[in-house]
Every structure is written in C-alpha cells, then in structure tokens.
Write an enzyme that holds these catalytic residues in place. Structure first.
Site, short mmCIF file in Angstrom:
data_model
loop_
_atom_site.label_atom_id
_atom_site.label_comp_id
_atom_site.label_asym_id
_atom_site.label_seq_id
_atom_site.Cartn_x
_atom_site.Cartn_y
_atom_site.Cartn_z
N GLY A 38 0.78 -1.25 0.00
CA GLY A 38 0.00 0.00 0.00
C GLY A 38 0.80 1.29 0.00
O GLY A 38 0.30 2.33 -0.39
N ASP A 93 0.42 3.17 4.12
CA ASP A 93 -0.70 3.90 3.52
C ASP A 93 -1.69 4.40 4.56
O ASP A 93 -2.11 5.54 4.55
CB ASP A 93 -1.41 3.04 2.45
CG ASP A 93 -1.76 1.63 2.93
OD1 ASP A 93 -1.53 1.32 4.13
OD2 ASP A 93 -2.25 0.84 2.11
N ASP A 96 -5.11 2.02 10.67
CA ASP A 96 -6.52 1.69 10.93
C ASP A 96 -6.60 1.21 12.39
O ASP A 96 -6.69 2.03 13.29
CB ASP A 96 -6.95 0.63 9.91
CG ASP A 96 -8.41 0.24 10.02
OD1 ASP A 96 -9.16 0.97 10.68
OD2 ASP A 96 -8.81 -0.79 9.44
N LYS A 124 -7.49 6.48 10.29
CA LYS A 124 -8.96 6.37 10.43
C LYS A 124 -9.39 6.74 11.83
O LYS A 124 -8.84 6.23 12.80
CB LYS A 124 -9.39 4.93 10.14
CG LYS A 124 -9.89 4.74 8.74
CD LYS A 124 -10.59 3.42 8.60
CE LYS A 124 -10.34 2.87 7.22
NZ LYS A 124 -10.92 1.55 7.01
N PHE A 145 -14.26 2.58 4.20
CA PHE A 145 -13.26 1.81 3.49
C PHE A 145 -12.81 2.60 2.27
O PHE A 145 -13.60 2.94 1.40
CB PHE A 145 -13.79 0.43 3.08
CG PHE A 145 -12.67 -0.48 2.70
CD1 PHE A 145 -11.97 -1.17 3.69
CD2 PHE A 145 -12.27 -0.61 1.38
CE1 PHE A 145 -10.89 -1.98 3.35
CE2 PHE A 145 -11.19 -1.41 1.04
CZ PHE A 145 -10.51 -2.10 2.03
N VAL A 146 -11.51 2.92 2.22
CA VAL A 146 -11.01 3.81 1.17
C VAL A 146 -10.05 3.09 0.23
O VAL A 146 -9.41 2.10 0.61
CB VAL A 146 -10.31 5.05 1.77
CG1 VAL A 146 -11.32 5.96 2.44
CG2 VAL A 146 -9.22 4.65 2.75
N ASP A 152 -5.91 -0.53 -1.69
CA ASP A 152 -6.65 -1.42 -2.57
C ASP A 152 -7.91 -1.95 -1.92
O ASP A 152 -8.07 -1.94 -0.70
CB ASP A 152 -5.79 -2.63 -2.95
CG ASP A 152 -5.65 -3.60 -1.78
OD1 ASP A 152 -5.18 -3.17 -0.71
OD2 ASP A 152 -6.06 -4.78 -1.92
N ARG A 158 -5.36 0.57 -6.72
CA ARG A 158 -4.16 1.22 -6.16
C ARG A 158 -3.68 2.38 -7.02
O ARG A 158 -3.02 3.29 -6.56
CB ARG A 158 -3.01 0.20 -6.04
CG ARG A 158 -3.25 -0.91 -5.03
CD ARG A 158 -1.95 -1.64 -4.76
NE ARG A 158 -2.15 -2.95 -4.16
CZ ARG A 158 -2.30 -3.18 -2.86
NH1 ARG A 158 -2.29 -2.17 -2.03
NH2 ARG A 158 -2.45 -4.39 -2.40
P1 IMP Z 1 -4.22 -1.95 10.66
O1 IMP Z 1 -3.25 -3.02 11.03
O2 IMP Z 1 -5.62 -2.27 11.10
O3 IMP Z 1 -3.79 -0.57 11.08
O4 IMP Z 1 -4.36 -2.00 9.10
C1 IMP Z 1 -3.41 -1.51 8.28
C2 IMP Z 1 -3.52 -2.13 6.90
O5 IMP Z 1 -4.87 -2.54 6.59
C3 IMP Z 1 -3.15 -1.09 5.88
O6 IMP Z 1 -1.79 -1.16 5.58
C4 IMP Z 1 -4.03 -1.47 4.70
O7 IMP Z 1 -3.35 -2.42 3.91
C5 IMP Z 1 -5.23 -2.15 5.29
N1 IMP Z 1 -6.41 -1.22 5.39
C6 IMP Z 1 -6.98 -0.74 6.50
N2 IMP Z 1 -8.02 0.07 6.21
C7 IMP Z 1 -8.10 0.11 4.87
C8 IMP Z 1 -8.97 0.80 3.94
O8 IMP Z 1 -9.89 1.56 4.29
N3 IMP Z 1 -8.72 0.59 2.63
C9 IMP Z 1 -7.72 -0.23 2.16
N4 IMP Z 1 -6.88 -0.87 2.99
C10 IMP Z 1 -7.07 -0.71 4.34
MG MG Z 2 -1.15 -2.20 3.56
#
Ligand code: IMP
Ligand code: MG
Length: 185
Positions: A38, A93, A96, A124, A145-146, A152, A158
C-alpha cells in the site's frame, strides 16, 4: 465511488508531511522502510521531496483481509535493509487498528536502530486498538473503506490518483465479478 481526498489535496498533504520530516531530521541520514504494497505510491512521491541523505528499503506485511475483517499479520522482512544504528522512518498507507504498525515497530526495535518513527498518509478516526500513534500523518479520515493512491480493495484501485470511499454499488460490482470468475472455474 465518492472522492474523499482529491489529487490536489493529496499532493498538498504529501508535501506537508515531507516538510515536517525534513524539519525533524534536518540533514541526518535516514532509512525509509516502506510497507508493501500500500505504501508504494506515497513512497515514490514523498522520497522525492526529502532532502537528507536517504536509503530506501521495504518490508511486506499483509493481514489477509479478504473484504474488511483482519486475519493474522504475516511479515516478510527479506528485503529490509540493515537498520542497526540508523534512524528509521516506516511509511504505510493507512493507520486503521494500528496493529500492523505496532507489530512492525516491535520487529524493527529488535534490530537495534537509533530511532524508529512512522508516517502514514491516512489515519482512520476512532479505529485504533493500540497505544502508539504515527509521528507524521497526511489526513485524518472518517471510518470508511477507502481506495486509491496505493490503497486497494481486493488488489484493485491502487493506481487511482485520489483517495475514494467505496460505495455499495462498487461492492456489488465486485461481488458479481467474483461470482462470475468463480462460476467459470
Ligand atoms: P491496521 O493493522 O488495522 O492498522 O491496518 C493496516 C492495513 O490494513 C493497511 O496497511 C491497509 O493495507 C489495510 N487497510 C486498513 N483500512 C483500509 C482501507 O480503508 N482501505 C484499504 N486498505 C485498508
Ligand atoms: Mg497495507
């Protein structure tokens, strides 16, 4: 699809982040570690605005989220540069839940870097399940969800130059396409 952050706004956000990073490190050498896949678009745009002596490496992290739920995080660090006694800036990227960054920081810290900081294009709102926060943030966004600018949905979108939020009709199109592919197998 609804545009959440336009191409021009993304450009301004990336320039602002690069400015802050340049100020933080001044002219100290920096090792950037991009989180695949990402971060590739942000990485390419941002490093060209950084002014210190720079090394660039990557690490791969995926949580196998088919649609929106998280699976266990799988990390492949085969392509990581040597970070012992280096200042490290990890670039991803989106922040979350924060689990990806939290686990990657733990992994990096075992390798003896001088410092580890993190930069993300997006954070987020209200989703974090960890105590760490990114040091550099392009934009805070609502819990949608973006896709685009590296992000992606099922490996698509992407290449969009802006950040968009998927709407029901986009998801339905994906669902029917997945079903067709399945039917033809
Ligand atoms: P985390 O571990 O929950 O912080 O998630 C991080 C990873 O989840 C990011 O590097 C993205 O690959 C994916 N991700 C989380 N939210 C989104 C979204 O809204 N769109 C696309 N990918 C996301
Ligand atoms: Mg990622």
């Amino acid at each position: 699809m609804k545009t959440l952050i336009s191409e021009e706004q993304v450009r301004e956000g990336v320039t602002r982040m690069a400015f802050e990073i340049n100020q933080t490190y001044a002219n100290r050498p920096l090792t950037i570690v991009g989180v695949l896949t990402g971060s590739v678009v942000l990485l390419a745009d941002m490093i060209r605005q950084l002014t210190m002596p720079l090394r660039v490496g990557v690490v791969q992290a995926s949580s196998y989220r088919g649609a929106t739920s998280r699976g266990p995080l799988v990390i492949n660090s085969d392509l990581m540069p040597d970070i012992a006694n280096h200042d490290v800036l990890m670039v991803d990227d989106i922040f979350d839940t924060g689990h990806t960054m939290a686990e990657l920081i733990q992994l990096m810290e075992k390798l003896g870097p001088t410092s580890v900081r993190t930069a993300v294009l997006l954070r987020k709102s209200g989703q974090q399940e960890v105590t760490i926060q990114p040091d550099f943030i392009g934009f805070d966004i609502p819990n949608e969800f973006v896709v685009g600018y590296g992000l992606d949905y099922q490996d698509e979108y992407r290449n969009l130059p802006f950040v968009g939020a998927l709407e029901d009709e986009d998801l339905q199109r994906h669902a029917s396409r997945t079903k067709r592919n399945h039917d033809s197998c």
